[in-house]
Scaffold this motif. Structure first.
Motif, PDB file in Angstrom:
ATOM      1  N   ALA A  67      -8.180  26.162  36.639  1.00 43.54           N
ATOM      2  CA  ALA A  67      -8.012  24.759  36.236  1.00 43.54           C
ATOM      3  C   ALA A  67      -6.790  24.147  36.925  1.00 43.54           C
ATOM      4  N   GLY A  68      -5.852  24.983  37.356  1.00 41.83           N
ATOM      5  CA  GLY A  68      -4.682  24.507  38.085  1.00 41.83           C
ATOM      6  C   GLY A  68      -5.007  23.871  39.424  1.00 41.83           C
ATOM      7  N   THR A  69      -6.240  24.013  39.862  1.00 45.39           N
ATOM      8  CA  THR A  69      -6.678  23.372  41.112  1.00 45.39           C
ATOM      9  C   THR A  69      -6.438  21.867  41.046  1.00 45.39           C
ATOM     10  N   LEU A 124       0.600  27.937  37.501  1.00 48.15           N
ATOM     11  CA  LEU A 124       0.331  26.584  37.024  1.00 48.15           C
ATOM     12  C   LEU A 124      -0.309  26.685  35.649  1.00 48.15           C
ATOM     13  N   PRO A 125      -0.248  25.632  34.852  1.00 49.66           N
ATOM     14  CA  PRO A 125      -0.861  25.687  33.519  1.00 49.66           C
ATOM     15  C   PRO A 125      -2.357  25.981  33.608  1.00 49.66           C
ATOM     16  N   ASP A 126      -2.818  26.846  32.701  1.00 50.26           N
ATOM     17  CA  ASP A 126      -4.237  27.151  32.642  1.00 50.26           C
ATOM     18  C   ASP A 126      -4.938  26.139  31.724  1.00 50.26           C
ATOM     19  N   LEU A 127      -6.257  26.193  31.701  1.00 50.50           N
ATOM     20  CA  LEU A 127      -7.032  25.215  30.930  1.00 50.50           C
ATOM     21  C   LEU A 127      -6.684  25.236  29.448  1.00 50.50           C
ATOM     22  N   ASN A 128      -6.478  26.421  28.873  1.00 48.22           N
ATOM     23  CA  ASN A 128      -6.137  26.496  27.449  1.00 48.22           C
ATOM     24  C   ASN A 128      -4.812  25.802  27.159  1.00 48.22           C
ATOM     25  N   THR A 129      -3.846  25.945  28.041  1.00 48.71           N
ATOM     26  CA  THR A 129      -2.552  25.271  27.871  1.00 48.71           C
ATOM     27  C   THR A 129      -2.715  23.760  27.985  1.00 48.71           C
ATOM     28  N   ILE A 130      -3.502  23.324  28.950  1.00 46.71           N
ATOM     29  CA  ILE A 130      -3.735  21.890  29.134  1.00 46.71           C
ATOM     30  C   ILE A 130      -4.387  21.292  27.887  1.00 46.71           C
ATOM     31  N   ILE A 131      -5.382  21.973  27.355  1.00 44.87           N
ATOM     32  CA  ILE A 131      -6.066  21.487  26.152  1.00 44.87           C
ATOM     33  C   ILE A 131      -5.114  21.462  24.966  1.00 44.87           C
ATOM     34  N   ALA A 132      -4.344  22.521  24.782  1.00 43.33           N
ATOM     35  CA  ALA A 132      -3.394  22.582  23.664  1.00 43.33           C
ATOM     36  C   ALA A 132      -2.372  21.452  23.736  1.00 43.33           C
ATOM     37  N   GLU A 133      -1.846  21.198  24.923  1.00 42.91           N
ATOM     38  CA  GLU A 133      -0.875  20.112  25.087  1.00 42.91           C
ATOM     39  C   GLU A 133      -1.516  18.749  24.830  1.00 42.91           C
ATOM     40  N   SER A 134      -2.760  18.607  25.238  1.00 40.01           N
ATOM     41  CA  SER A 134      -3.455  17.337  25.022  1.00 40.01           C
ATOM     42  C   SER A 134      -3.653  17.067  23.536  1.00 40.01           C
ATOM     43  N   LYS A 135      -3.887  18.105  22.763  1.00 40.69           N
ATOM     44  CA  LYS A 135      -4.088  17.949  21.314  1.00 40.69           C
ATOM     45  C   LYS A 135      -2.799  17.575  20.596  1.00 40.69           C
ATOM     46  N   LYS A 136      -1.662  17.950  21.151  1.00 43.13           N
ATOM     47  CA  LYS A 136      -0.380  17.619  20.528  1.00 43.13           C
ATOM     48  C   LYS A 136      -0.152  16.115  20.451  1.00 43.13           C
ATOM     49  N   ARG A 147      -2.824  10.325  21.897  1.00 39.08           N
ATOM     50  CA  ARG A 147      -2.034   9.806  23.011  1.00 39.08           C
ATOM     51  C   ARG A 147      -2.068  10.833  24.126  1.00 39.08           C
ATOM     52  N   TYR A 148      -1.902  10.390  25.333  1.00 41.68           N
ATOM     53  CA  TYR A 148      -2.008  11.281  26.482  1.00 41.68           C
ATOM     54  C   TYR A 148      -0.659  11.784  26.987  1.00 41.68           C
ATOM     55  N   GLN A 149       0.435  11.446  26.329  1.00 40.77           N
ATOM     56  CA  GLN A 149       1.753  11.754  26.857  1.00 40.77           C
ATOM     57  C   GLN A 149       1.985  13.242  27.128  1.00 40.77           C
ATOM     58  N   ILE A 165       2.688  17.304  31.625  1.00 41.37           N
ATOM     59  CA  ILE A 165       2.292  18.518  32.351  1.00 41.37           C
ATOM     60  C   ILE A 165       1.751  18.156  33.724  1.00 41.37           C
ATOM     61  N   LYS A 166       0.888  17.155  33.776  1.00 45.83           N
ATOM     62  CA  LYS A 166       0.272  16.750  35.038  1.00 45.83           C
ATOM     63  C   LYS A 166       1.329  16.274  36.030  1.00 45.83           C
ATOM     64  N   ARG A 167       2.231  15.415  35.578  1.00 51.13           N
ATOM     65  CA  ARG A 167       3.265  14.883  36.465  1.00 51.13           C
ATOM     66  C   ARG A 167       4.172  15.998  36.992  1.00 51.13           C
ATOM     67  N   GLU A 168       4.636  16.848  36.102  1.00 52.22           N
ATOM     68  CA  GLU A 168       5.558  17.919  36.493  1.00 52.22           C
ATOM     69  C   GLU A 168       4.932  18.858  37.526  1.00 52.22           C
ATOM     70  N   ASN A 169       3.717  19.272  37.293  1.00 49.85           N
ATOM     71  CA  ASN A 169       3.074  20.241  38.185  1.00 49.85           C
ATOM     72  C   ASN A 169       2.556  19.602  39.460  1.00 49.85           C
ATOM     73  N   THR A 170       2.103  18.362  39.387  1.00 50.46           N
ATOM     74  CA  THR A 170       1.687  17.638  40.591  1.00 50.46           C
ATOM     75  C   THR A 170       2.885  17.426  41.508  1.00 50.46           C
ATOM     76  N   GLU A 171       4.018  17.037  40.943  1.00 48.84           N
ATOM     77  CA  GLU A 171       5.234  16.832  41.735  1.00 48.84           C
ATOM     78  C   GLU A 171       5.725  18.139  42.354  1.00 48.84           C
ATOM     79  N   LYS A 172       5.612  19.219  41.609  1.00 46.60           N
ATOM     80  CA  LYS A 172       6.008  20.538  42.134  1.00 46.60           C
ATOM     81  C   LYS A 172       5.195  20.884  43.378  1.00 46.60           C
TER      82      LYS A 172
END
Length: 121
Positions: free
Chosen positions: A75-77, A9-21, A25-27, A32-39
């Protein structure tokens, strides 16, 4: 009860990096959240057939290597708990539904995965 999530699952650094992109905006984070939660929800629904009122979790993070810090990995928890809620296995992921969460870490470069042992309490 046990579910196995293949890969990582995405780690915290990946989550933060994606959020900065998203530049405010939170898209990217939402994607990431939707894809991994659905998985996680899909895997959980296929293995657990009943609703649980309160659970303890043992999360075994079996990583491909030791390059990521353990605090970043766990963080994937977030996706695991949200997936259990989305699957209808637990009503919510608050204090009433979640007891203890234990984390363990191992390496398997050929078969990285997350093994989640769920105990009803």
């Amino acid at each position: 009860m046990k579910i196995v999530i293949p890969g990582e699952l995405p780690d915290l650094n990946t989550i933060i990096a994606e959020s900065k992109k998203g530049r405010g905006r939170y898209q990217p984070y939402n994607d990431i959240k939707r894809e991994n939660t659905e998985k996680v929800a899909w895997i959980a629904k296929s293995k657990i057939k009943k609703k649980l009122s309160k659970i303890d979790l043992e999360v075994n993070w079996i990583c491909k290597d030791k390059r990521k810090d353990k605090d970043n990995i766990q963080a994937g928890t977030k996706f695991i708990l949200d997936g259990l809620v989305e699957a209808g296995i637990i009503e919510n992921d608050g204090w009433k539904q979640i007891g203890d969460i234990t984390h363990k870490f191992k390496v398997d470069k050929h078969n990285p995965r997350i093994e989640v042992i769920i105990k009803e309490v």
